[in-house]
Each structure stands twice: as C-alpha cells, then as structure tokens.
Write a protein that holds these residues in place. Structure first.
Motif, PDB file in Angstrom:
ATOM      1  N   GLY A 206      63.250  29.473  35.226  1.00 56.76           N
ATOM      2  CA  GLY A 206      63.097  30.877  34.877  1.00 56.76           C
ATOM      3  C   GLY A 206      61.963  31.115  33.895  1.00 56.76           C
ATOM      4  O   GLY A 206      61.182  32.068  34.041  1.00 56.76           O
ATOM      5  N   ILE A 207      61.846  30.243  32.903  1.00 52.05           N
ATOM      6  CA  ILE A 207      60.775  30.396  31.911  1.00 52.05           C
ATOM      7  C   ILE A 207      59.404  30.265  32.563  1.00 52.05           C
ATOM      8  O   ILE A 207      58.485  31.059  32.300  1.00 52.05           O
ATOM      9  N   LEU A 208      59.247  29.278  33.448  1.00 53.62           N
ATOM     10  CA  LEU A 208      57.952  29.068  34.102  1.00 53.62           C
ATOM     11  C   LEU A 208      57.574  30.247  34.987  1.00 53.62           C
ATOM     12  O   LEU A 208      56.456  30.771  34.916  1.00 53.62           O
ATOM     13  N   ILE A 209      58.511  30.666  35.839  1.00 59.34           N
ATOM     14  CA  ILE A 209      58.209  31.732  36.792  1.00 59.34           C
ATOM     15  C   ILE A 209      57.967  33.055  36.082  1.00 59.34           C
ATOM     16  O   ILE A 209      57.047  33.813  36.435  1.00 59.34           O
ATOM     17  N   LEU A 210      58.776  33.380  35.074  1.00 58.44           N
ATOM     18  CA  LEU A 210      58.599  34.654  34.380  1.00 58.44           C
ATOM     19  C   LEU A 210      57.255  34.700  33.654  1.00 58.44           C
ATOM     20  O   LEU A 210      56.600  35.751  33.612  1.00 58.44           O
ATOM     21  N   HIS A 211      56.834  33.589  33.079  1.00 56.44           N
ATOM     22  CA  HIS A 211      55.525  33.577  32.425  1.00 56.44           C
ATOM     23  C   HIS A 211      54.410  33.794  33.447  1.00 56.44           C
ATOM     24  O   HIS A 211      53.472  34.570  33.199  1.00 56.44           O
ATOM     25  N   ILE A 212      54.502  33.128  34.580  1.00 57.90           N
ATOM     26  CA  ILE A 212      53.483  33.288  35.617  1.00 57.90           C
ATOM     27  C   ILE A 212      53.466  34.727  36.131  1.00 57.90           C
ATOM     28  O   ILE A 212      52.395  35.299  36.368  1.00 57.90           O
ATOM     29  N   CYS A 213      54.642  35.321  36.298  1.00 58.65           N
ATOM     30  CA  CYS A 213      54.696  36.728  36.718  1.00 58.65           C
ATOM     31  C   CYS A 213      54.023  37.628  35.692  1.00 58.65           C
ATOM     32  O   CYS A 213      53.330  38.592  36.054  1.00 58.65           O
ATOM     33  N   GLY A 214      54.220  37.330  34.419  1.00 58.60           N
ATOM     34  CA  GLY A 214      53.547  38.106  33.381  1.00 58.60           C
ATOM     35  C   GLY A 214      52.040  37.969  33.441  1.00 58.60           C
ATOM     36  O   GLY A 214      51.306  38.946  33.234  1.00 58.60           O
ATOM     37  N   GLN A 215      51.561  36.767  33.768  1.00 55.79           N
ATOM     38  CA  GLN A 215      50.119  36.572  33.890  1.00 55.79           C
ATOM     39  C   GLN A 215      49.547  37.305  35.111  1.00 55.79           C
ATOM     40  O   GLN A 215      48.436  37.824  35.066  1.00 55.79           O
ATOM     41  N   PHE A 216      50.325  37.345  36.191  1.00 53.92           N
ATOM     42  CA  PHE A 216      49.890  38.138  37.346  1.00 53.92           C
ATOM     43  C   PHE A 216      49.810  39.620  36.983  1.00 53.92           C
ATOM     44  O   PHE A 216      48.892  40.328  37.417  1.00 53.92           O
ATOM     45  N   GLU A 217      50.747  40.086  36.192  1.00 56.38           N
ATOM     46  CA  GLU A 217      50.717  41.484  35.767  1.00 56.38           C
ATOM     47  C   GLU A 217      49.501  41.759  34.893  1.00 56.38           C
ATOM     48  O   GLU A 217      48.869  42.823  35.005  1.00 56.38           O
ATOM     49  N   ASN A 218      49.149  40.813  34.043  1.00 58.11           N
ATOM     50  CA  ASN A 218      47.956  40.978  33.217  1.00 58.11           C
ATOM     51  C   ASN A 218      46.682  40.963  34.053  1.00 58.11           C
ATOM     52  O   ASN A 218      45.705  41.668  33.741  1.00 58.11           O
ATOM     53  N   LEU A 219      46.682  40.155  35.131  1.00 56.31           N
ATOM     54  CA  LEU A 219      45.534  40.167  36.036  1.00 56.31           C
ATOM     55  C   LEU A 219      45.338  41.543  36.662  1.00 56.31           C
ATOM     56  O   LEU A 219      44.209  42.009  36.829  1.00 56.31           O
ATOM     57  N   GLN A 220      46.437  42.174  37.019  1.00 61.65           N
ATOM     58  CA  GLN A 220      46.341  43.516  37.594  1.00 61.65           C
ATOM     59  C   GLN A 220      45.709  44.489  36.602  1.00 61.65           C
ATOM     60  O   GLN A 220      44.892  45.344  36.981  1.00 61.65           O
ATOM     61  N   THR A 221      46.088  44.383  35.339  1.00 56.28           N
ATOM     62  CA  THR A 221      45.528  45.264  34.314  1.00 56.28           C
ATOM     63  C   THR A 221      44.030  45.040  34.157  1.00 56.28           C
ATOM     64  O   THR A 221      43.245  45.996  34.049  1.00 56.28           O
ATOM     65  N   ARG A 222      43.617  43.778  34.171  1.00 59.54           N
ATOM     66  CA  ARG A 222      42.182  43.485  34.037  1.00 59.54           C
ATOM     67  C   ARG A 222      41.397  44.005  35.240  1.00 59.54           C
ATOM     68  O   ARG A 222      40.282  44.515  35.091  1.00 59.54           O
ATOM     69  N   LEU A 223      41.972  43.843  36.431  1.00 57.63           N
ATOM     70  CA  LEU A 223      41.289  44.353  37.622  1.00 57.63           C
ATOM     71  C   LEU A 223      41.178  45.869  37.593  1.00 57.63           C
ATOM     72  O   LEU A 223      40.164  46.441  38.010  1.00 57.63           O
ATOM     73  N   ALA A 224      42.224  46.529  37.123  1.00 49.69           N
ATOM     74  CA  ALA A 224      42.197  47.990  37.068  1.00 49.69           C
ATOM     75  C   ALA A 224      41.133  48.500  36.100  1.00 49.69           C
ATOM     76  O   ALA A 224      40.574  49.591  36.296  1.00 49.69           O
ATOM     77  N   ASN A 225      40.828  47.695  35.066  1.00 49.31           N
ATOM     78  CA  ASN A 225      39.860  48.131  34.052  1.00 49.31           C
ATOM     79  C   ASN A 225      38.499  47.461  34.205  1.00 49.31           C
ATOM     80  O   ASN A 225      37.644  47.606  33.328  1.00 49.31           O
ATOM     81  N   ILE A 226      38.292  46.738  35.305  1.00 50.12           N
ATOM     82  CA  ILE A 226      37.054  45.971  35.434  1.00 50.12           C
ATOM     83  C   ILE A 226      35.832  46.871  35.577  1.00 50.12           C
ATOM     84  O   ILE A 226      34.722  46.500  35.192  1.00 50.12           O
ATOM     85  N   LYS A 227      36.025  48.070  36.106  1.00 51.13           N
ATOM     86  CA  LYS A 227      34.890  48.984  36.297  1.00 51.13           C
ATOM     87  C   LYS A 227      34.340  49.454  34.959  1.00 51.13           C
ATOM     88  O   LYS A 227      33.187  49.893  34.868  1.00 51.13           O
ATOM     89  N   GLU A 228      35.162  49.370  33.898  1.00 49.32           N
ATOM     90  CA  GLU A 228      34.733  49.805  32.578  1.00 49.32           C
ATOM     91  C   GLU A 228      34.106  48.676  31.770  1.00 49.32           C
ATOM     92  O   GLU A 228      33.663  48.894  30.651  1.00 49.32           O
ATOM     93  N   SER A 229      34.094  47.485  32.343  1.00 46.37           N
ATOM     94  CA  SER A 229      33.582  46.332  31.609  1.00 46.37           C
ATOM     95  C   SER A 229      32.061  46.300  31.623  1.00 46.37           C
ATOM     96  O   SER A 229      31.423  46.599  32.644  1.00 46.37           O
ATOM     97  N   GLU A 230      31.484  45.920  30.485  1.00 46.57           N
ATOM     98  CA  GLU A 230      30.036  45.812  30.392  1.00 46.57           C
ATOM     99  C   GLU A 230      29.544  44.505  31.016  1.00 46.57           C
ATOM    100  O   GLU A 230      28.414  44.430  31.487  1.00 46.57           O
ATOM    101  N   ASN A 231      30.356  43.482  30.966  1.00 48.83           N
ATOM    102  CA  ASN A 231      29.978  42.189  31.535  1.00 48.83           C
ATOM    103  C   ASN A 231      30.848  41.931  32.759  1.00 48.83           C
ATOM    104  O   ASN A 231      31.812  41.178  32.722  1.00 48.83           O
ATOM    105  N   TYR A 232      30.500  42.570  33.852  1.00 48.11           N
ATOM    106  CA  TYR A 232      31.322  42.533  35.059  1.00 48.11           C
ATOM    107  C   TYR A 232      31.460  41.120  35.608  1.00 48.11           C
ATOM    108  O   TYR A 232      32.571  40.665  35.943  1.00 48.11           O
ATOM    109  N   ASP A 233      30.358  40.399  35.725  1.00 47.22           N
ATOM    110  CA  ASP A 233      30.390  39.069  36.343  1.00 47.22           C
ATOM    111  C   ASP A 233      31.263  38.092  35.552  1.00 47.22           C
ATOM    112  O   ASP A 233      32.033  37.312  36.135  1.00 47.22           O
ATOM    113  N   ARG A 234      31.161  38.128  34.244  1.00 46.06           N
ATOM    114  CA  ARG A 234      31.955  37.212  33.426  1.00 46.06           C
ATOM    115  C   ARG A 234      33.444  37.520  33.537  1.00 46.06           C
ATOM    116  O   ARG A 234      34.273  36.622  33.667  1.00 46.06           O
TER     117      ARG A 234
END
Length: 389
Positions: A206-234
């Motif tokens: 449970g600890i492993l899977i829940l942490h990974i799910c949280g990281q997937f959720e954070n990836l979604q947030t970064r993708l949603a805000n990627i258009k506002e990033s100054e360093n898109y490629d990085r």
C-alpha cells in the motif's frame, strides 16, 4: 513544514518497517548475508513447524464434520499464504530497494506546495491502512489468547485442539508440563511473527502504490502547467524521466506481487465461503454459536474483506492516475504551443495512453470490478455449501 512532512511520512511506514525488520524482510542497503539468511531460516522454520504443519495435522486427524473442516481451513490457508509472502518478498528485497530509495529521494527533493500536499495526503492514507490492519489483528489476537483462559472459545473446538490458540495437533503428548507451556509460548511468538509478515507485506504494498499514485498526480499537475513554463524542454525532459521511472517501479511491483495477489483472491474466496457458511448456518438455526464467536467470525471476515478491497482500491487508483497523465497531456492546450514543442508531447501521450494495471497471476486486473466478481462467485459457492451442511 518540511520537518512535519518527513515526520508524517515516516509515521506511515515506521511500524511497517519495524515489523518487516523483525522478520528480516525490510530491504536495506547494507545486508549481512549470513545473518540475514540465518534470521530468515529461523522465522520460516518457526512458521512451518510450529503452526502450519500442526494445523494441517489437526485438519486431517481431528476434524470429523464439515464445520470442523471449514473452521480449520480458515487457519491453515493464512499460514500457507504467509509462507508464500515471506519467500517471495525475501527473494525480491534487492529489486524493491531502488523503489524505497526513489521514495526517499522524492521526499527529499524540492517541490511545490501542491505537490507536497498530494504526497502528504497519500502518506496519510498509507498510515490509515497500517492503523486499520494492526488494530483489527490485535483485537483478534488478544481474543484468541485471553478468552480461552476463561473457557470461552472463538473457534470450532474438537478433542485435542482446544489446548492452544490455534487448532493444532502434535504427534507427541504436549498436554503435560513443561511441554504445554513451551509449546504455548513458542506458538504465541510464531503467531506474532506470522501477523508481522502477513500485514507487513500488505501494508508495504500500500505504501509503495500510494506514493507512486501521488507522483502520477504530480505529473498531471506539471503537464497542465507546462505551457506556462519558461524552460519548456527541461521541464518536459524531467516529466518524461519521472514517467519512465514510475512505469519501471510499477512493473517491478507487479512482478513481485502478482502471484501473491492471485493467492489473495483465492484466499478471500475461500474465507468468504467458510465464514459465510458458518454465519448462514447460525442464522438458519442449524448450529448454535455464542455471540462472541459470531462477533469473531464477523471481525475476521470483515478484516479480510477490507484488506482485499484495499488491494483492489489501490490498483484502481493506479489505473485512474496513470490514465490521468494521458488526459493531462492532451488537455494542456498543446494547440497554443509551438509545433516542435507540441510534437514533443507525442512521446508521453503515446506511452500514457495505455493504463498501468496490477494483475493477480497475470490473469485478473486489480480493480473494483474484479473484486465485485470475486464476491459474486464466492456467494454462489457459499449457497451450494449451505445445502451440504
């Protein structure tokens, strides 16, 4: 705030780490191979020869009716599954260690407040899993050890199986002192070891899977805000690397737990039939159980029910969050990006299009739909067994 985050996360796994270290299953960077092997051998020998083999002897030597068989099976199967868990996790400690190191790195690196809150929320869910599992197991264990001393038995007892907390049968006379005291103490220690292994492996999952799910959720947030990033490629490179390592971690967990998850489904189906049959015979008036015994059966069934459902819930969350990465990449307003930047999103969109599944024996996906199907099949067999009582 950072100190609070670390304490909250460590609290979620502190008890789990202690239980797995107690039986030699916690992955560590530095291991003393001989001492680790000796430790594992002693634990495995105790579970086999103190509890598992005597329980099977009692099943074949002392059970004389269907209810006695059903009750004894309810003790034999968990020990077999515990042995399987112990052997598999012990052999997979090296491949699981990088995932633990990845989790530690995720907590140590800098992150936004939104990402931090997601990780805290997942850690608290993992902590709740630990509290629930150990609380219910402690209640069951104390009932098994204390109530029989007052002549109150929570299991179906037969001649020779009511001396100890477990329905066991030994080939020599253990009813005389000091053999009785020695066997009783050793059996109690082995039961505690078994609980540490059984629950520790589940909570670790449970600890492993829940942490990974949280990281997937954070990836979604970064993708949603990627258009506002100054360093898109990085930023996109970082997202791709994180997505790849999360997929690799899920594959490792899938390879480690797939056989265990299959055995868990089989065990849940058997327990549903066994304890459901006993409860139905009581309600039908065919047998009489005390109120405490009925409560114990309900408690044991509920604990197994919740544990199995939590596996399926974790698997369902993983599917949803992995699919969410694809949706986030599609909905990040890529039409407003430059052509070369929009094309760069194709890689992650293609890979995230296929959701990540945890499977039971490479056969059944760990989802709530599978859990409901197992319930329906178990109740069907239970109704058949009821006609045989």
């Amino acid at each position: 705030v950072v100190g609070f985050i670390i304490v909250d996360y460590e609290w979620a796994i502190k008890l789990n780490r202690f239980c797995l270290r107690l039986i030699g299953l916690w992955p560590q960077n530095k291991e003393r191979r001989f001492l680790e092997l000796l430790h594992a051998t002693l634990v495995l020998t105790g579970i086999i020869f103190v509890c598992t083999v005597p329980c099977f002897f009692a099943l074949f030597m002392k059970c004389d009716n269907l209810l006695a068989y059903m009750d004894s099976i309810g003790y034999c199967i968990p020990f077999v599954i515990t042995l399987l868990k112990f052997v598999i996790i012990y052999n997979k400690k090296k491949v699981l260690l990088p995932i633990l190191n990845m989790i530690a790195d995720d907590w140590a690196k800098s992150k936004t407040d939104i990402e931090r809150n997601v990780m805290i929320r997942r850690a608290r869910i993992g902590r709740a899993f630990n509290i629930f599992g150990y609380t219910f197991s402690s209640i069951s264990l104390m009932s098994m050890l204390i109530l029989p001393k007052f002549g109150i038995y929570l299991r179906y007892t037969t001649n020779g199986t009511d001396l100890f907390p477990l329905p066991t049968y030994y080939i020599y006379d253990v009813s005389q002192s000091p053999y009785y005291e020695i066997i009783f103490v050793v059996q109690m220690i082995t039961i505690l070891t078994t609980i540490s292994c059984y629950l520790g492996v589940d909570n670790f999952f449970g600890i492993l899977i829940l942490h990974i799910c949280g990281q997937f959720e954070n990836l979604q947030t970064r993708l949603a805000n990627i258009k506002e990033s100054e360093n898109y490629d990085r930023i996109l490179t970082t997202i791709l690397l994180d997505h790849t390592r999360l997929i690799s971690a899920v594959d490792t967990i899938e390879d480690t737990y797939t056989l265990l998850l299959l055995m868990l489904f089989l065990y849940f189906g058997a327990i549903s039939c066994v304890y459901g049959l006993m409860l139905l015979t009581v309600f039908a008036g065919k047998v009489h159980f005390s109120a405490l015994r009925i409560f114990y059966l309900l408690l044991t069934f509920f604990n197994t029910f919740v544990q199995t459902s939590l596996y399926c819930i974790a698997g369902q969350i993983l599917v949803s969050q992995s699919e969410g990465v694809h949706e986030a990449a599609y909905e990040c307003e890529w039409l407003n990006l430059k052509s070369n930047e929009a094309k760069s999103l194709i890689l992650i969109m293609i890979r995230a299009k296929k959701p990540l599944y945890l499977t039971a024996g490479k056969l059944f996906p760990m989802t709530m739909l599978t859990f409901c199907n197992i319930l329906k099949i178990s109740f069907s067999y239970m109704s058949f067994l009821l006609t045989r009582v």
